[in-house]
Scaffold this active site. Structure first.
Site: not given
Length: 180
Positions: A100-102
């Protein structure tokens, strides 16, 4: 068993929400401290993981790994030989990988998103080598589950449950949490 890797600078919501949801679903979740036995998130919340990275065993008991984002947590995950070995193990053995995210950038740089639909935090798209970038905030493509960021951490956790245990269980947890 699900390993959730936590490195200093991880995004707390992206880790804790999926851990909670997976445990509600009955999954055996083991948090792994990358860099020690006390890990501090990007917003100053310190957690004590279940094990440290030196204790990770990559066996058939591993069903999934989860990589929360955050900075510099994602960079710390990427530098870990244990995390790299876990990613390779999952990819080679048809095990699930959630990021998730980066953090999708870590698996993207390894070429594991080539031809797959994926999403990440805005600004990290160039690291999703070969991926079909999605407009969705959470994507499931084969054995890989990706999500855009902290705002969809609950939906990401539910997607992990859906893929690991099944849609009925994910829907039951979603309803119990008032997500729908």
């Amino acid at each position: 068993m699900v390993y959730v890797f936590l490195a200093n600078g991880f995004e707390e919501t992206e880790a804790i929400a999926p851990i909670d949801i997976l445990r509600r679903a009955g999954a055996e979740v083991v948090t792994v401290g990358v860099g020690g036995g006390e890990i501090t998130g990007s917003h100053g919340i310190t957690v004590i993981p279940d094990i440290i990275e030196q204790d990770v065993l990559l066996t058939d008991k591993v069903d999934m790994i989860v990589l929360p984002g955050g900075m510099p947590g994602t960079l710390n995950l990427e530098k870990s030989p244990t995390v790299q070995a876990a990613i390779k193990f999952c990819a080679d053995n048809g095990k699930l990988i959630g990021a998730i995210c980066a953090a999708p950038s870590v698996i993207g740089k390894l070429g594991l998103l080539d031809g797959k639909e994926a999403v990440c935090f805005p600004g990290f798209e160039d690291f999703l080598t070969g991926a079909k970038l999605s407009e969705n905030k959470v994507c499931i493509d084969g054995d890989i589950i990706t999500a855009a960021g902290a705002g969809v951490a609950v939906q990401f956790g539910l997607a992990l449950v859906k893929k690991l245990i099944g849609e009925a269980k994910a829907e039951k947890i979603s309803a119990s949490m008032q997500c729908i």
